[in-house]
Design a protein around this motif. Structure first.
Motif, PDB file in Angstrom:
ATOM      1  N   HIS A 114      -7.713 -13.307  -5.893  1.00 26.74           N
ATOM      2  CA  HIS A 114      -6.848 -13.412  -4.190  1.00 26.74           C
ATOM      3  C   HIS A 114      -7.274 -14.643  -3.698  1.00 26.74           C
ATOM      4  N   ASP A 115      -6.380 -15.568  -3.247  1.00 27.82           N
ATOM      5  CA  ASP A 115      -6.942 -16.827  -2.741  1.00 27.82           C
ATOM      6  C   ASP A 115      -6.595 -17.167  -1.508  1.00 27.82           C
ATOM      7  N   VAL A 150       4.897  -9.210  -4.192  1.00 27.73           N
ATOM      8  CA  VAL A 150       3.691  -9.613  -3.201  1.00 27.73           C
ATOM      9  C   VAL A 150       3.425 -11.158  -3.526  1.00 27.73           C
ATOM     10  N   VAL A 151       3.299 -11.353  -5.300  1.00 30.72           N
ATOM     11  CA  VAL A 151       3.182 -12.789  -5.464  1.00 30.72           C
ATOM     12  C   VAL A 151       4.116 -13.744  -4.788  1.00 30.72           C
ATOM     13  N   ALA A 207       3.087 -14.485  -1.358  1.00 31.53           N
ATOM     14  CA  ALA A 207       1.919 -14.978  -1.369  1.00 31.53           C
ATOM     15  C   ALA A 207       1.942 -16.598  -1.792  1.00 31.53           C
ATOM     16  N   LYS A 219       0.920  -1.037   0.198  1.00 29.38           N
ATOM     17  CA  LYS A 219      -0.024   0.190  -0.019  1.00 29.38           C
ATOM     18  C   LYS A 219       0.989   1.037   0.076  1.00 29.38           C
ATOM     19  N   LYS A 243       1.456 -19.893   0.626  1.00 33.39           N
ATOM     20  CA  LYS A 243       0.710 -21.166   0.142  1.00 33.39           C
ATOM     21  C   LYS A 243       1.234 -22.475   0.457  1.00 33.39           C
ATOM     22  N   LEU A 301     -11.874  -9.657  -2.556  1.00 31.57           N
ATOM     23  CA  LEU A 301     -10.688  -8.789  -1.632  1.00 31.57           C
ATOM     24  C   LEU A 301     -10.811  -7.463  -2.333  1.00 31.57           C
ATOM     25  N   GLY A 355     -13.692 -12.436 -11.339  1.00 31.13           N
ATOM     26  CA  GLY A 355     -12.789 -11.262 -11.414  1.00 31.13           C
ATOM     27  C   GLY A 355     -11.578 -10.997 -10.502  1.00 31.13           C
ATOM     28  N   SER A 358     -18.596 -13.439   7.816  1.00 30.68           N
ATOM     29  CA  SER A 358     -17.686 -13.546   8.905  1.00 30.68           C
ATOM     30  C   SER A 358     -16.255 -12.984   8.530  1.00 30.68           C
ATOM     31  N   ILE A 415     -20.618 -15.007   3.151  1.00 33.08           N
ATOM     32  CA  ILE A 415     -19.463 -14.064   2.388  1.00 33.08           C
ATOM     33  C   ILE A 415     -18.408 -13.750   3.382  1.00 33.08           C
ATOM     34  N   GLY A 416     -17.282 -13.425   2.808  1.00 31.55           N
ATOM     35  CA  GLY A 416     -16.330 -13.092   3.634  1.00 31.55           C
ATOM     36  C   GLY A 416     -15.135 -12.090   2.623  1.00 31.55           C
ATOM     37  N   MET A 441     -18.756 -17.426  -0.474  1.00 30.92           N
ATOM     38  CA  MET A 441     -17.699 -16.638  -1.459  1.00 30.92           C
ATOM     39  C   MET A 441     -16.980 -15.694  -0.632  1.00 30.92           C
ATOM     40  N   LEU A 469      -7.339 -20.369   3.456  1.00 32.70           N
ATOM     41  CA  LEU A 469      -7.424 -20.608   4.832  1.00 32.70           C
ATOM     42  C   LEU A 469      -8.500 -20.919   5.457  1.00 32.70           C
TER      43      LEU A 469
HETATM   44 CO1  B1M Z   1      -4.125  -7.283  -4.166  1.00 33.66          CO
HETATM   45  N1  B1M Z   1      -5.035  -6.178  -3.394  1.00 33.66           N
HETATM   46  N2  B1M Z   1      -4.381  -6.913  -6.013  1.00 33.66           N
HETATM   47  N3  B1M Z   1      -2.904  -8.757  -4.772  1.00 33.66           N
HETATM   48  N4  B1M Z   1      -3.562  -7.838  -2.438  1.00 33.66           N
HETATM   49  C1  B1M Z   1      -5.520  -5.859  -2.037  1.00 33.66           C
HETATM   50  C2  B1M Z   1      -6.457  -6.848  -1.727  1.00 33.66           C
HETATM   51  C3  B1M Z   1      -5.420  -4.423  -1.652  1.00 33.66           C
HETATM   52  C4  B1M Z   1      -6.403  -4.171  -0.415  1.00 33.66           C
HETATM   53  C5  B1M Z   1      -3.902  -3.747  -1.798  1.00 33.66           C
HETATM   54  C6  B1M Z   1      -4.024  -2.496  -1.418  1.00 33.66           C
HETATM   55  O1  B1M Z   1      -4.377  -1.516  -2.318  1.00 33.66           O
HETATM   56  N5  B1M Z   1      -3.799  -2.154  -0.240  1.00 33.66           N
HETATM   57  C7  B1M Z   1      -6.061  -3.899  -3.066  1.00 33.66           C
HETATM   58  C8  B1M Z   1      -7.716  -4.207  -3.112  1.00 33.66           C
HETATM   59  C9  B1M Z   1      -8.404  -2.381  -2.899  1.00 33.66           C
HETATM   60  C10 B1M Z   1      -9.961  -2.863  -2.773  1.00 33.66           C
HETATM   61  O2  B1M Z   1     -10.469  -3.015  -3.978  1.00 33.66           O
HETATM   62  N6  B1M Z   1     -10.388  -2.362  -1.934  1.00 33.66           N
HETATM   63  C11 B1M Z   1      -5.371  -4.837  -3.966  1.00 33.66           C
HETATM   64  C12 B1M Z   1      -5.549  -4.827  -5.717  1.00 33.66           C
HETATM   65  C13 B1M Z   1      -5.937  -3.207  -5.929  1.00 33.66           C
HETATM   66  C14 B1M Z   1      -4.947  -5.601  -6.454  1.00 33.66           C
HETATM   67  C15 B1M Z   1      -4.659  -5.445  -7.713  1.00 33.66           C
HETATM   68  C16 B1M Z   1      -5.875  -4.760  -8.703  1.00 33.66           C
HETATM   69  C17 B1M Z   1      -3.233  -4.822  -8.290  1.00 33.66           C
HETATM   70  C18 B1M Z   1      -3.148  -4.425  -9.687  1.00 33.66           C
HETATM   71  O3  B1M Z   1      -2.963  -5.299 -10.349  1.00 33.66           O
HETATM   72  N7  B1M Z   1      -3.054  -3.068  -9.772  1.00 33.66           N
HETATM   73  C19 B1M Z   1      -4.699  -6.900  -8.238  1.00 33.66           C
HETATM   74  C20 B1M Z   1      -5.897  -7.660  -8.743  1.00 33.66           C
HETATM   75  C21 B1M Z   1      -6.099  -8.875  -9.200  1.00 33.66           C
HETATM   76  C22 B1M Z   1      -7.196  -9.620  -9.286  1.00 33.66           C
HETATM   77  O4  B1M Z   1      -7.689 -10.084  -8.304  1.00 33.66           O
HETATM   78  N8  B1M Z   1      -7.816  -9.582 -10.416  1.00 33.66           N
HETATM   79  C23 B1M Z   1      -4.142  -7.486  -7.194  1.00 33.66           C
HETATM   80  C24 B1M Z   1      -3.414  -8.594  -7.373  1.00 33.66           C
HETATM   81  C25 B1M Z   1      -2.874  -9.349  -6.083  1.00 33.66           C
HETATM   82  C26 B1M Z   1      -1.646 -10.364  -6.176  1.00 33.66           C
HETATM   83  C27 B1M Z   1      -2.040 -11.298  -7.329  1.00 33.66           C
HETATM   84  C28 B1M Z   1      -0.481  -9.688  -6.272  1.00 33.66           C
HETATM   85  C29 B1M Z   1      -1.898 -10.947  -4.762  1.00 33.66           C
HETATM   86  C30 B1M Z   1      -3.004 -12.142  -4.533  1.00 33.66           C
HETATM   87  C31 B1M Z   1      -2.151 -13.562  -4.615  1.00 33.66           C
HETATM   88  C32 B1M Z   1      -3.027 -14.565  -3.968  1.00 33.66           C
HETATM   89  O5  B1M Z   1      -3.891 -14.187  -3.425  1.00 33.66           O
HETATM   90  N9  B1M Z   1      -2.805 -15.625  -4.619  1.00 33.66           N
HETATM   91  C33 B1M Z   1      -2.307  -9.821  -3.965  1.00 33.66           C
HETATM   92  C34 B1M Z   1      -2.213  -9.660  -2.635  1.00 33.66           C
HETATM   93  C35 B1M Z   1      -1.342 -10.644  -1.791  1.00 33.66           C
HETATM   94  C36 B1M Z   1      -2.728  -8.520  -1.978  1.00 33.66           C
HETATM   95  C37 B1M Z   1      -2.625  -8.254  -0.395  1.00 33.66           C
HETATM   96  C38 B1M Z   1      -1.367  -7.565  -0.186  1.00 33.66           C
HETATM   97  C39 B1M Z   1      -2.823  -9.336   0.683  1.00 33.66           C
HETATM   98  C40 B1M Z   1      -4.271 -10.141   0.709  1.00 33.66           C
HETATM   99  C41 B1M Z   1      -3.997 -11.262   1.364  1.00 33.66           C
HETATM  100  O6  B1M Z   1      -3.662 -12.320   1.076  1.00 33.66           O
HETATM  101  N10 B1M Z   1      -4.201 -11.265   2.805  1.00 33.66           N
HETATM  102  C42 B1M Z   1      -4.043  -7.138  -0.169  1.00 33.66           C
HETATM  103  C43 B1M Z   1      -3.743  -6.201   0.707  1.00 33.66           C
HETATM  104  C44 B1M Z   1      -3.948  -6.571   2.189  1.00 33.66           C
HETATM  105  O7  B1M Z   1      -5.238  -7.113   2.750  1.00 33.66           O
HETATM  106  N11 B1M Z   1      -3.430  -5.963   3.160  1.00 33.66           N
HETATM  107  C45 B1M Z   1      -4.320  -6.868  -1.792  1.00 33.66           C
HETATM  108  C46 B1M Z   1      -3.934 -12.132   3.649  1.00 33.66           C
HETATM  109  C47 B1M Z   1      -5.383 -13.059   3.983  1.00 33.66           C
HETATM  110  C48 B1M Z   1      -5.383 -14.296   4.998  1.00 33.66           C
HETATM  111  O8  B1M Z   1      -6.472 -12.132   4.343  1.00 33.66           O
HETATM  112  O9  B1M Z   1      -7.644 -12.281   2.163  1.00 33.66           O
HETATM  113  O10 B1M Z   1      -8.302 -10.607   3.943  1.00 33.66           O
HETATM  114  P1  B1M Z   1      -7.684 -12.079   3.435  1.00 33.66           P
HETATM  115  O11 B1M Z   1      -8.605 -13.086   4.198  1.00 33.66           O
HETATM  116  C49 B1M Z   1      -8.901 -13.111   5.614  1.00 33.66           C
HETATM  117  C50 B1M Z   1     -10.460 -12.437   5.673  1.00 33.66           C
HETATM  118  O12 B1M Z   1     -10.685 -11.495   4.967  1.00 33.66           O
HETATM  119  C51 B1M Z   1     -11.417 -13.564   5.886  1.00 33.66           C
HETATM  120  O13 B1M Z   1     -10.580 -14.617   6.499  1.00 33.66           O
HETATM  121  C52 B1M Z   1      -9.453 -14.540   5.999  1.00 33.66           C
HETATM  122  C53 B1M Z   1      -8.447 -15.221   7.018  1.00 33.66           C
HETATM  123  O14 B1M Z   1      -8.624 -14.333   8.387  1.00 33.66           O
HETATM  124  N12 B1M Z   1     -12.026 -13.956   4.729  1.00 33.66           N
HETATM  125  C54 B1M Z   1     -12.979 -14.783   4.789  1.00 33.66           C
HETATM  126  C55 B1M Z   1     -11.576 -14.092   3.252  1.00 33.66           C
HETATM  127  N13 B1M Z   1     -12.426 -14.798   2.548  1.00 33.66           N
HETATM  128  C56 B1M Z   1     -13.304 -15.130   3.373  1.00 33.66           C
HETATM  129  C57 B1M Z   1     -14.542 -15.763   3.112  1.00 33.66           C
HETATM  130  C58 B1M Z   1     -15.242 -16.167   4.088  1.00 33.66           C
HETATM  131  C59 B1M Z   1     -15.387 -15.842   5.397  1.00 33.66           C
HETATM  132  C60 B1M Z   1     -14.008 -14.928   5.820  1.00 33.66           C
HETATM  133  O15 B1M Z   1     -16.536 -16.799   3.952  1.00 33.66           O
HETATM  134  C61 B1M Z   1     -16.847 -17.019   2.651  1.00 33.66           C
END
Ligand code: B1M
Length: 224
Positions: free
Chosen positions: A100-101, A61-62, A65, A52, A69, A146, A97, A193, A174-175, A143, A106
Motif C-alpha cells: 500500500h503506498d 481498487v487498483v 489507486a 470492505k 497516484k 496498512l 510485505g 501520526s 510510524i503511521g 515507516m 501523500l
Molecule cells: Co488493501 N487492504 N489489501 N489494497 N486496501 C486495506 C488496507 C484493508 C483495510 C481493506 C479492508 O479489508 N477493509 C485491508 C487490511 C486489513 C488489515 O490488515 N487490517 C487490506 C487488505 C486485506 C489487502 C490485501 C491483503 C487484499 C488481498 O490481497 N486479499 C492486499 C495486500 C497486498 C499487500 O500489501 N501485500 C491488499 C491490496 C490492495 C491493493 C493493491 C488492491 C490496493 C493498494 C494500492 C496502492 O496502495 N498502490 C489496496 C487499497 C487501495 C486498500 C484500501 C481500499 C485503501 C488504502 C488507501 O490507499 N487509503 C484499504 C481500505 C481502507 O483504508 N479503507 C485497504 C487512502 C490513504 C490516503 O490512506 O493509507 O490510511 P492511508 O494513509 C493515511 C494515514 O493512514 C496516514 O496518512 C495518510 C493520509 O492521511 N499514514 C501515515 C499512512 N502512512 C503514514 C506514515 C506516517 C504517518 C502517517 O509516518 C511515517
C-alpha cells in the motif's frame, strides 16, 4: 466547489476523466490541498468502504489507486514550495510485505513541500533497507503499514537500527491505518501520526527536540 465528478471518476478508476476534472477545478481556482482532501481522499474512503462490503474487487481498487497516484503527481508541483533548505532528510517507506503506498506517497509529498528532503524507499521495504537509508544520512526514518500482518516489520526495523548502532542517532516515526501511538511506544519508535499533515508537524517537532538536546549537551540548557 463541486467535487462529485472528481470523486466519481476516481471511484470508477477513470484516470483521464479524473485528470480532466482536476484541470477544470484548477482552472476554477480550487486549492490543490482541498482537491486532495475533499476529492481524492474522500473518493478512496468510499472505495475502501465498498471493498470492505464486497461491492468492489481488487482490480477495481487498483485502478482507483492508480488514478489517485496520477492526480497526486499532477498536484505535487502546485503545493506550497519548500521555504528553505532541507530541514532534514526523511527516509520513508512502506514496510516489508506491504504494497500500500497511497498514504505513504501523500506523507512524502507533504514533507517535501514543507521543506524536508525525502528519500522515498518505495514499498515492501526491508529493515535492512531502512538501516542503509540511515547510513546514507537520513535523520528520520518514517515507516508506513496498512496491514496488521506487516506491523511487526516496524518492530523488526527498530531492532535492526538498534543492532546497527543507529537508533540513538536518528528519529523513527510510524503511521498507517492499523498502527497507533500506543503501538509506537510499544516498539520504541519516537512518534506516531494519523495523517500526512500531522506527520509534518511531528517531524518538525522531533527536529526541534534534537536541536534542543544538542544545545543542552553543548551549553547545559535548551535553546529557548
Ligand atoms: Co488493501 N487492504 N489489501 N489494497 N486496501 C486495506 C488496507 C484493508 C483495510 C481493506 C479492508 O479489508 N477493509 C485491508 C487490511 C486489513 C488489515 O490488515 N487490517 C487490506 C487488505 C486485506 C489487502 C490485501 C491483503 C487484499 C488481498 O490481497 N486479499 C492486499 C495486500 C497486498 C499487500 O500489501 N501485500 C491488499 C491490496 C490492495 C491493493 C493493491 C488492491 C490496493 C493498494 C494500492 C496502492 O496502495 N498502490 C489496496 C487499497 C487501495 C486498500 C484500501 C481500499 C485503501 C488504502 C488507501 O490507499 N487509503 C484499504 C481500505 C481502507 O483504508 N479503507 C485497504 C487512502 C490513504 C490516503 O490512506 O493509507 O490510511 P492511508 O494513509 C493515511 C494515514 O493512514 C496516514 O496518512 C495518510 C493520509 O492521511 N499514514 C501515515 C499512512 N502512512 C503514514 C506514515 C506516517 C504517518 C502517517 O509516518 C511515517
Amino acid at each position: 466547489m463541486e467535487l462529485q465528478k472528481l470523486i466519481q471518476a476516481v471511484m470508477e478508476g477513470d484516470a483521464s476523466a479524473a485528470l480532466g476534472e482536476l484541470e477544470a477545478q484548477l482552472e476554477a481556482s480550487a486549492p490543490p490541498l482541498t482537491l486532495i482532501n475533499e476529492g481524492l481522499l474522500a473518493a478512496m474512503e468510499q472505495v475502501g468502504r465498498l471493498f470492505k462490503q464486497g461491492e468492489l474487487f481488487i482490480p477495481e481498487v487498483v485502478m482507483s489507486a492508480e488514478t489517485v497516484k496520477g492526480c497526486l503527481a499532477r498536484l505535487k508541483p502546485l503545493l506550497p514550495p519548500a521555504e528553505a533548505d532541507a530541514l532534514s532528510t526523511v527516509a520513508i517507506g512502506t514496510v516489508k510485505g506491504d504494497l500500500h503506498d497511497i498514504g505513504k506517497n501523500l506523507v512524502a509529498m507533504m514533507l517535501e513541500s514543507s521543506g524536508f528532503k525525502v528519500i522515498d524507499l518505495g514499498t515492501d521495504v526491508s529493515p535492512q533497507a531502512f538501516v542503509q537509508a540511515a547510513c546514507r544520512g537520513a535523520g528520520i526514518i518514517a515507516m508506513s503499514a496498512l496491514l496488521t500482518t506487516t506491523m511487526p516489520s516496524m518492530k523488526e526495523t527498530v531492532a535492526a537500527l538498534t543492532e546497527a548502532g543507529w537508533r540513538e542517532k536518528i528519529k523513527v516515526i510510524i503511521g498507517g491505518a492499523p498502527v497507533s501511538a500506543q503501538y509506537a511506544r510499544a516498539i520504541g519508535a519516537d512518534g506516531y501520526s494519523e495523517d500526512a499533515a500531522s506527520a509534518v508537524e511531528l517531524c518538525k517537532s522531533l527536529i526541534n527536540n534534537t536541536v534542543n538536546d544538542a544545545m543542552k549537551f553543548l551549553y547545559g540548557k535548551a535553546d529557548e
